[in-house]
Design a protein around this motif. Sequence first.
Motif, short mmCIF file in Angstrom:
data_model
loop_
_atom_site.label_atom_id
_atom_site.label_comp_id
_atom_site.label_asym_id
_atom_site.label_seq_id
_atom_site.Cartn_x
_atom_site.Cartn_y
_atom_site.Cartn_z
N CYS A 149 9.76 -15.95 -10.67
CA CYS A 149 10.66 -15.36 -11.68
C CYS A 149 11.37 -14.12 -11.12
CB CYS A 149 9.84 -14.98 -12.91
SG CYS A 149 10.83 -14.13 -14.16
N PHE A 164 12.83 -11.73 -12.94
CA PHE A 164 13.16 -10.78 -14.00
C PHE A 164 12.25 -9.57 -14.16
CE2 PHE A 164 15.69 -14.29 -16.26
CZ PHE A 164 16.86 -13.85 -15.70
N CYS A 165 11.20 -9.45 -13.40
CA CYS A 165 10.51 -8.15 -13.44
C CYS A 165 9.57 -8.03 -12.26
CB CYS A 165 9.82 -7.87 -14.78
SG CYS A 165 8.12 -8.40 -14.92
N VAL A 182 6.51 -7.99 -11.88
CA VAL A 182 5.24 -8.73 -11.79
C VAL A 182 5.41 -9.92 -10.84
CG1 VAL A 182 3.40 -9.83 -13.12
CG2 VAL A 182 4.79 -8.10 -14.19
N GLN A 183 6.64 -10.48 -10.80
CA GLN A 183 6.98 -11.57 -9.88
C GLN A 183 6.09 -12.80 -10.07
OE1 GLN A 183 6.97 -9.60 -6.06
NE2 GLN A 183 8.65 -8.24 -6.63
N CYS A 184 5.98 -13.24 -11.32
CA CYS A 184 5.16 -14.42 -11.62
C CYS A 184 5.74 -15.65 -10.90
CB CYS A 184 5.20 -14.71 -13.11
SG CYS A 184 4.70 -13.34 -14.14
N LEU A 204 3.24 -16.79 -18.03
CA LEU A 204 4.69 -16.57 -17.92
C LEU A 204 5.17 -16.06 -19.26
CD1 LEU A 204 6.09 -19.80 -16.22
CD2 LEU A 204 6.01 -17.52 -15.21
N CYS A 205 6.12 -15.16 -19.25
CA CYS A 205 6.69 -14.73 -20.53
C CYS A 205 7.96 -15.53 -20.81
CB CYS A 205 6.96 -13.22 -20.53
SG CYS A 205 8.45 -12.75 -19.66
N LYS A 261 10.99 -14.81 -20.58
CA LYS A 261 12.06 -14.70 -19.57
C LYS A 261 11.81 -15.66 -18.41
CE LYS A 261 12.46 -10.10 -18.91
NZ LYS A 261 11.84 -9.34 -20.00
N GLY A 262 10.56 -15.69 -17.95
CA GLY A 262 10.23 -16.57 -16.84
C GLY A 262 10.42 -18.04 -17.20
N GLN A 317 6.77 -6.10 -19.14
CA GLN A 317 5.95 -6.85 -18.16
C GLN A 317 4.85 -7.57 -18.94
OE1 GLN A 317 6.32 -3.41 -17.87
NE2 GLN A 317 7.85 -3.33 -16.24
N PRO A 318 5.24 -8.47 -19.86
CA PRO A 318 4.27 -8.99 -20.84
C PRO A 318 3.04 -9.66 -20.22
CG PRO A 318 6.50 -9.75 -21.33
CD PRO A 318 6.57 -9.07 -20.01
N THR A 319 3.20 -10.24 -19.05
CA THR A 319 2.05 -10.97 -18.49
C THR A 319 0.97 -10.04 -17.96
OG1 THR A 319 3.14 -11.16 -16.35
CG2 THR A 319 3.44 -12.99 -17.88
FE1 SF4 Z 1 9.18 -12.99 -15.23
FE2 SF4 Z 1 7.97 -12.38 -17.49
FE3 SF4 Z 1 6.54 -12.70 -15.26
FE4 SF4 Z 1 8.12 -10.58 -15.51
S1 SF4 Z 1 6.32 -11.05 -16.76
S2 SF4 Z 1 7.97 -11.89 -13.72
S3 SF4 Z 1 9.84 -11.42 -16.68
S4 SF4 Z 1 7.69 -14.26 -16.32
#
Ligand code: SF4
Length: 699
Positions: A15, A17-18, A20-22, A51-52, A54-55, A185-187
């Motif tokens: 991902c 978008f943040c 955390v780089q899931c 994953l949130c 966004k991911g 950074q929800p995850t």
């Molecule tokens: Fe993407 Fe969400 Fe994981 Fe951040 S927390 S890397 S936005 S999936």
Amino acid sequence: QQQDAEKETVMDTQCPFCSVQCTMQLLEQRTGDRKKYKVLPLKDTVSEGRLCIKGRNAHQHTLHKERILHPMKKVNGQFVEITWEEALFFIKEQFSTLQEHDGPDSVGVYGGGSLTNEEAYLLGKFARVGLKTKHIDYNGRYCMSAAASAMNEAFGLDRGLTNEMEEVPLAECIILAGTNIAECQPTLLPYFRKAKDNGAFIIAIDPRETLTTKLADLHLKVKPGMDAALVNGMLKVILDRNLHDEQFIKERTEGFDEVLKQISGVDLDAIADLTGLPREMIEYTAVTFASVSRAMVFTARGVEQQTHGFDTVRNFINLVLATGNIGKPGAGYGAVTGQGNGQGGREHGQKADQLPGYRSIENPEHRNYIANLWGIPEKELPGKGISAYEMMEKIADGEIKALFIMGSNPLISTPNATLAAQALKRLKCLVVVDMFVSETGRLADLLLPSSSYLEDEGTLTNLEGRVTLRRAARSCPGEVRHDWQILCDVARVLGKEAYFSYTKAEDIFNELRVASKGGKADYFGITYSRLKDERIYWPCPTEGHKGEGRLFSETFARPNGKAKMLPVINHVPKERTSESYPLHLTTGRVMSHYLSGSQTRRSPALSARQIESFVKIHPKTANAFGIKDGTMVYVDSSRGRMKARGAYDDSIREDTLFIPFHWGGEQNVNNVTYQGLDPVCKMPGFKVCAVRVSPVIDL
Ligand code: SF4
């Protein structure tokens, strides 16, 4: 029937978008001409298979019909497709003519914190070797500069977290200051939930209620911009009651006596008044934090994006050091990075004052090392440039005449955005490298189409300082090129091909490894082949080295091995409320959008969750200003105006408005934000300014 049978392509990716780089798998299922996508989380990162939103929807923007697929030049106010060779010739002609006439510094370069490590490194080299300009900075100046400079000063090293995320559940007390992890950074949230399940006491510091503050045991609804004063109050309680860790302070820090002297003059009632918090609440917070043996502090943009952000972070670090909460399991400090490569983006030389490996551009030894590596005489390496906002001022003054932007949308993200608009319109040549025609892109003379996260190969460094390798999941569409290829192409037409003869991202990474060797952010021991199987923390000086998850267990990275404490005064925001502008404004994110929204607003699933901006306002304040819930309002500051829908929120401070920053045009909150800069790190005061609010009256 049979020919319509499903075909499936599986793409491993990460991902964008943040921090955390899931990681995830994107499944493309084709039935005839129809394509369906499915996203499955992978378990191999810090987010442990989460994953949130966004991911799960990140791929949607990469498939969007508005992707730029060819270079485009503006002719008579309209963009027209041109070939790559025409585009490159245009840049050579424009930049060379300007630089011959007005000198190398008449062209500037503006980067971004979402670029891969390789691209961030190459952009710095491109500016200094390809264009020979000192003017390079990036949007991370608006993101991590306060925490980065504070950590460098205090610890001698800037890595987002001093501990692995896995250690969070070991903490007995956690302060979350100006960070909304639950939405940004929800995850990562389960780490904090687990700490809570283990009995940890969680303290949130934020002027408004968020999903993160709801998790906390105690929410300090501090007046915007008064965080440094709040920490002084806590230190006063801790030192007066002998709750500090004397042995740690003596053995592992310096500067404590100056802090003690400063704190002895602190008046707790005055702190209560400044922060808007009851004195007893400050006392309770301080005692709770200092009474446990393992505590952690996390800060983010809420306390960092201030005109005294450097000092505010320094004071939170003082708190950590005074209580001996660093260098052991479940104890430490972290600045929660926001951008997709917020950590890596700030290490490899796209900052005005920095060379790769966190080397200083003003240090003769560092300059020599990098000049030798790049094969140029040290005297040809440009000197220190200026920060991102100062670049906008120099553009507005006409001193910088051309700008090359990669991975950023400064028309939306610059504070006092009216100045940014005036500046960018004044440029003689604006080149924008992007996936879409962003708001900044609309002003460009030339647009170059760049690849998305699905098409890119390269390394990224997550908020913990752990390096990962993102593989390309598919090839570039149309005539899209990778950012690093674009930089090599432009360097070629500028006659600098010999310095940019890379054939793949790994070549650049191997040069970056050498550039970082022996520097503060040492990547030398990290290779693509190691990254196939593992995610490696820096510092990693040799290929046999495992990388360091927890920093400063025995020594800090300063010359004498000690952390440096620094007295911090009770700062107040540079812009105060007044009769004309009686309310504070603070800004932030919502879960479904990223930065200026250029990508997430093109993802239907994400856009649908939050289609437009809003102004959070306390109902009592709204009544006082004649504003009905859900109606359009103007928010004005001395710099400009924005317009969005008012949204009642009885949990926000009555003296404060909150507006997210993901929209442009009349919804752009940066039309009103404050551009005053922190004197040390040049962070603008985004998070606190004085505004008024009024209803929009349709005539
Ligand atoms: Fe993407 Fe969400 Fe994981 Fe951040 S927390 S890397 S936005 S999936």
